[in-house]
Scaffold this active site. Sequence first.
Site, PDB file in Angstrom:
ATOM      1  N   LYS A 171      53.116  23.549  77.402  1.00  0.00           N
ATOM      2  CA  LYS A 171      53.470  24.858  76.845  1.00  0.00           C
ATOM      3  C   LYS A 171      54.306  25.658  77.846  1.00  0.00           C
ATOM      4  O   LYS A 171      54.337  25.333  79.037  1.00  0.00           O
ATOM      5  CB  LYS A 171      52.178  25.621  76.510  1.00  0.00           C
ATOM      6  CG  LYS A 171      51.304  24.940  75.442  1.00  0.00           C
ATOM      7  CD  LYS A 171      50.059  25.788  75.156  1.00  0.00           C
ATOM      8  CE  LYS A 171      49.207  25.187  74.048  1.00  0.00           C
ATOM      9  NZ  LYS A 171      48.067  26.072  73.686  1.00  0.00           N
ATOM     10  N   TYR A 205      50.694  24.928  63.864  1.00  0.00           N
ATOM     11  CA  TYR A 205      49.474  25.725  63.945  1.00  0.00           C
ATOM     12  C   TYR A 205      49.087  26.263  62.569  1.00  0.00           C
ATOM     13  O   TYR A 205      48.623  27.401  62.457  1.00  0.00           O
ATOM     14  CB  TYR A 205      49.646  26.860  64.960  1.00  0.00           C
ATOM     15  CG  TYR A 205      49.620  26.407  66.414  1.00  0.00           C
ATOM     16  CD1 TYR A 205      48.644  25.522  66.881  1.00  0.00           C
ATOM     17  CD2 TYR A 205      50.554  26.884  67.330  1.00  0.00           C
ATOM     18  CE1 TYR A 205      48.610  25.115  68.209  1.00  0.00           C
ATOM     19  CE2 TYR A 205      50.530  26.486  68.663  1.00  0.00           C
ATOM     20  CZ  TYR A 205      49.551  25.598  69.097  1.00  0.00           C
ATOM     21  OH  TYR A 205      49.508  25.199  70.412  1.00  0.00           O
ATOM     22  N   ASN A 260      46.885  28.328  77.827  1.00  0.00           N
ATOM     23  CA  ASN A 260      46.075  27.238  78.402  1.00  0.00           C
ATOM     24  C   ASN A 260      46.890  25.989  78.693  1.00  0.00           C
ATOM     25  O   ASN A 260      46.359  24.899  78.771  1.00  0.00           O
ATOM     26  CB  ASN A 260      44.891  26.948  77.486  1.00  0.00           C
ATOM     27  CG  ASN A 260      45.332  26.698  76.052  1.00  0.00           C
ATOM     28  OD1 ASN A 260      46.503  26.495  75.801  1.00  0.00           O
ATOM     29  ND2 ASN A 260      44.384  26.680  75.126  1.00  0.00           N
ATOM     30  N   HIS A 277      48.977  21.373  74.909  1.00  0.00           N
ATOM     31  CA  HIS A 277      48.465  20.992  73.588  1.00  0.00           C
ATOM     32  C   HIS A 277      48.275  19.485  73.560  1.00  0.00           C
ATOM     33  O   HIS A 277      49.106  18.747  74.113  1.00  0.00           O
ATOM     34  CB  HIS A 277      49.457  21.374  72.477  1.00  0.00           C
ATOM     35  CG  HIS A 277      49.143  20.695  71.179  1.00  0.00           C
ATOM     36  ND1 HIS A 277      48.194  21.182  70.303  1.00  0.00           N
ATOM     37  CD2 HIS A 277      49.595  19.528  70.642  1.00  0.00           C
ATOM     38  CE1 HIS A 277      48.089  20.347  69.274  1.00  0.00           C
ATOM     39  NE2 HIS A 277      48.925  19.334  69.461  1.00  0.00           N
ATOM     40  N   GLU A 322      51.765  14.767  64.015  1.00  0.00           N
ATOM     41  CA  GLU A 322      52.396  15.589  65.061  1.00  0.00           C
ATOM     42  C   GLU A 322      53.513  14.834  65.784  1.00  0.00           C
ATOM     43  O   GLU A 322      54.537  15.427  66.146  1.00  0.00           O
ATOM     44  CB  GLU A 322      51.332  16.071  66.055  1.00  0.00           C
ATOM     45  CG  GLU A 322      50.367  17.066  65.412  1.00  0.00           C
ATOM     46  CD  GLU A 322      49.307  17.602  66.358  1.00  0.00           C
ATOM     47  OE1 GLU A 322      49.236  17.156  67.521  1.00  0.00           O
ATOM     48  OE2 GLU A 322      48.538  18.486  65.925  1.00  0.00           O
TER      49      GLU A 322
END
Length: 152
Positions: free
Chosen positions: A9, A49, A112, A115, A126
């Site tokens: 991320k 998401y 965080n 992913h 995905e």
Amino acid sequence: MEKTLVLLKPSCVERNLIGEVIGRIERRGLIICGMKMMQLDEKILREHYSHLVDKPFFPELCASMMASPVVALCLKGVDVVSVFRQMVGATNARKAAPGTIRGDLSMSGSLNIIHASDSVENAVIEISRFFNPNEIFDYTPANLKFIYEAGE
Ligand code: IDP
Ligand code: MG
């Protein structure tokens, strides 16, 4: 062999942790079979998401995922989806176990840094969301016989 989709991320890219995370992936013996930098947009994030679009934090999540390019990775390994989720740790990094990527390298419930697909079924979806088929390299590393016992 099973595959999983990973995103480093913006909270990883901007904190100069790309090499640290990829180093952990390589040292574990996971095979990198796809890797590219991408700028995400709201369209792909609403798909990725979709389970969170109605949450109050969704606008902030979208903004945080578009704050810089991300690095998308496709990893390959035996049971790689569950193995890599264990390496990633709990969603809230303050509750993630020491030794996990989130637990060692981050402090936020949202920023965080990484992913990872949460099931084999979602991994297939995905990977096709973030990679074209010709961007996945299904090669066999020469050292594979030192990573897995024959028949494993
Ligand atoms: P995961 O990333 O551990 O699979 P998900 O529940 O799928 O967790 O949530 C996706 C991402 O949405 C999280 O990694 C985090 O960045 C963000 N997120 C999840 N829950 C919250 C929350 O309660 N507040 C703020 N951000 C959240
Ligand atoms: Mg998730």
